[in-house]
Design an enzyme around this catalytic site. Structure first.
Site, short mmCIF file in Angstrom:
data_model
loop_
_atom_site.label_atom_id
_atom_site.label_comp_id
_atom_site.label_asym_id
_atom_site.label_seq_id
_atom_site.Cartn_x
_atom_site.Cartn_y
_atom_site.Cartn_z
N ASP A 147 0.82 -1.21 0.00
CA ASP A 147 0.00 0.00 0.00
C ASP A 147 0.86 1.27 0.00
OD1 ASP A 147 -2.42 1.36 0.03
OD2 ASP A 147 -3.23 0.24 1.73
N GLU A 180 -1.08 1.83 -5.16
CA GLU A 180 -0.90 3.27 -4.91
C GLU A 180 -2.00 4.07 -5.61
OE1 GLU A 180 -0.49 3.68 -8.33
OE2 GLU A 180 0.77 5.40 -7.86
N TRP A 181 -3.11 3.34 -5.88
CA TRP A 181 -4.38 3.96 -6.30
C TRP A 181 -4.30 4.68 -7.64
CZ3 TRP A 181 -2.68 6.41 -1.34
CH2 TRP A 181 -2.77 5.50 -0.27
N GLY A 182 -3.28 4.36 -8.42
CA GLY A 182 -3.15 5.00 -9.73
C GLY A 182 -2.60 6.41 -9.65
N ASN A 184 0.39 7.55 -9.37
CA ASN A 184 1.66 7.81 -10.06
C ASN A 184 1.71 7.07 -11.41
OD1 ASN A 184 3.31 9.15 -7.66
ND2 ASN A 184 2.20 7.40 -6.82
N ASP A 202 -10.31 3.50 -3.48
CA ASP A 202 -10.98 2.28 -3.02
C ASP A 202 -12.42 2.20 -3.53
OD1 ASP A 202 -8.67 1.99 -1.63
OD2 ASP A 202 -9.60 1.83 0.35
C1 GLA Z 1 -6.00 1.33 1.46
C2 GLA Z 1 -6.20 0.29 0.34
C3 GLA Z 1 -7.31 -0.65 0.74
C4 GLA Z 1 -6.96 -1.33 2.06
C5 GLA Z 1 -6.70 -0.30 3.14
C6 GLA Z 1 -6.14 -0.92 4.41
O1 GLA Z 1 -7.11 2.16 1.54
O2 GLA Z 1 -6.48 0.92 -0.88
O3 GLA Z 1 -7.55 -1.62 -0.28
O4 GLA Z 1 -5.83 -2.16 1.87
O5 GLA Z 1 -5.77 0.68 2.70
O6 GLA Z 1 -5.93 0.00 5.40
#
Ligand code: GLA
Length: 400
Positions: A147, A180-182, A184, A202
């Site tokens: 993460d 890293e949620w896209g 970068n 998320d």
């Molecule tokens: C981030 C991630 C989630 C999960 C949480 C855990 O938000 O994107 O998928 O792993 O952390 O804290």
């Protein structure tokens, strides 16, 4: 003085040979993860019972294999810096837990973060990458989700590459899942770093909504789906776009769950279930374990689907499959049912990316409805159907 060139030579060759583990996910990863349903309420009982469920309820047979523990399994580091699991929640330790999962014929995954603390505030891997990778290898970990909380001052490519190299040095093959949620643009550089990369924030179990928090937000299924549309060229066997884990069975309607699952299959996305596998409805299990639908996701070409046409908020998606076949998914984004008609003879699907096209004018394809599991005629006759609100019609086209 002679030592310096030798040391430099060592550094040079180590990094030249470092790489990710290839061949582990030539088709998208399939498994379960604790986060979407349980957040920090994880324990060894939950993991064991989930492994029991997956091994016996038809999911393992349908291809699911990873049992992944997300955030909050961590306790403290010991005096030498080695990470320990939370002793109250995991009294038997993670080696014993991994052994248990392996004995069921499944694989075991865990979670860490490139910063000092995970998103849940637990000890994370910054400065301990090689030590943690070694610990995971000793425990028998097969999958690492990594993460990005608390990493504002880090280079994403640098931090993820460090962990990739640490995992490789530890020697046990591990699927490395970047999260890293896209932020970068990982699709531009992560193909040689990890096996998959999250592309968005998320998910939340809602078909069409944005859930706002004070400093961040979560997206529903359609919001995430729309963000995938430009990313198709970057994915393929061993390097997948990850639009986040499944919310099937977590509160949406059966129609919405079916549409969500179908679209994740059309996207060749990792299929990581995120519900309570110990207590789910027959409809939820039927969605998660539908082998004909899963075969669309797991097709060996590994090419994502694309939107062919949009009309009245109804999208027609096509995904090229191996063996001169296609999957076609009619997605009704409206809350109300819509009647659709598709006159094959007037349509030509041409995909420059996979260099595949259809010849509906000269070739007939047999149609298979993958949700009703019935044969549905062929492309000789105009397709006419009603698609319920927030649902799909999912067909496989087999060249005759
Ligand atoms: C981030 C991630 C989630 C999960 C949480 C855990 O938000 O994107 O998928 O792993 O952390 O804290």
């Amino acid at each position: 003085m002679k030592i310096i060139p030798l040391l430099l030579a060592g550094v040079c060759c180590l990094s030249a040979h470092a790489q990710k583990f290839d061949g582990l996910d030539l088709t998208p990863q399939m498994g379960w993860n604790s986060w979407n349903k349980f957040q920090c309420d994880v324990s060894e009982e939950l993991v064991r019972e989930t492994a029991d469920a997956m091994a016996t309820n038809g999911m393992k047979d349908a291809g699911y294999q990873y049992i992944n523990l997300d955030d909050c399994w961590q306790g403290q580091r010991d005096a030498q810096g080695f990470i320990q699991p939370d002793p109250a929640r995991f009294p038997s330790g993670l080696k014993a837990l991994a052994d248990y999962v392996h004995a069921k014929g499944l694989k075991f995954g865990i979670y860490s973060d490139a910063g000092a603390q995970t998103c849940g505030g637990k000890p994370a891997s910054r400065g301990h990458e090689y030590q943690d990778a070694q610990t995971y290898a000793q425990w028998g970990v097969d999958y690492l989700k990594y993460d990005w909380c608390g990493c504002e001052d880090l280079s994403a490519k640098g931090a993820y590459t460090t962990m990739r190299d640490a995992l490789h040095a530890a020697g046990r093959p591990v699927v490395f899942s970047l999260c890293e949620w896209g932020n970068n643009t990982p699709w531009l550089w992560a193909g040689s770093v990890g096996n998959s990369w999250r592309t968005t924030t998320d998910i939340t179990p809602c078909f069409d909504c944005v859930l706002n928090h004070p400093t961040w937000h979560q997206w529903g299924v359609l919001q995430i789906l729309d963000a995938q549309k430009p990313l198709r060229p970057y994915a393929g066997p061993g390097h997948w776009n990850d639009p986040d884990m499944l919310e099937v069975g977590n509160g949406m309607s059966v129609n919405e769950d079916r549409a969500h699952f179908s679209m994740w299959c059309m996207l060749a996305a990792p299929l990581i279930s995120g519900n309570d596998l110990r207590h789910m409805s027959p409809q939820t299990l039927e969605i998660l374990a539908n082998k004909e639908v899963i075969a669309v996701n797991q097709d060996k070409l590994g090419v994502e689907g694309f939107v062919y046409s949009t009309n009245d908020n109804v999208e027609v998606w096509f995904k090229p499959l191996s063996g001169d076949r296609w999957a076609m998914c009619v997605l009704n984004r409206n809350p109300a049912a819509k009647k659709i008609s598709f006159d094959w003879k007037k349509e030509k699907v041409a995909d420059g990316f996979s260099k595949r096209d259809t010849q509906f004018d000269t070739t007939t394809y047999a149609l298979r409805n993958l949700w009703s599991k019935t044969d549905a005629g062929d492309t000789g006759k105009t397709l006419a159907a009603e698609v319920p609100g927030h649902d799909v019609l999912l067909l496989r086209l087999d060249k005759q």
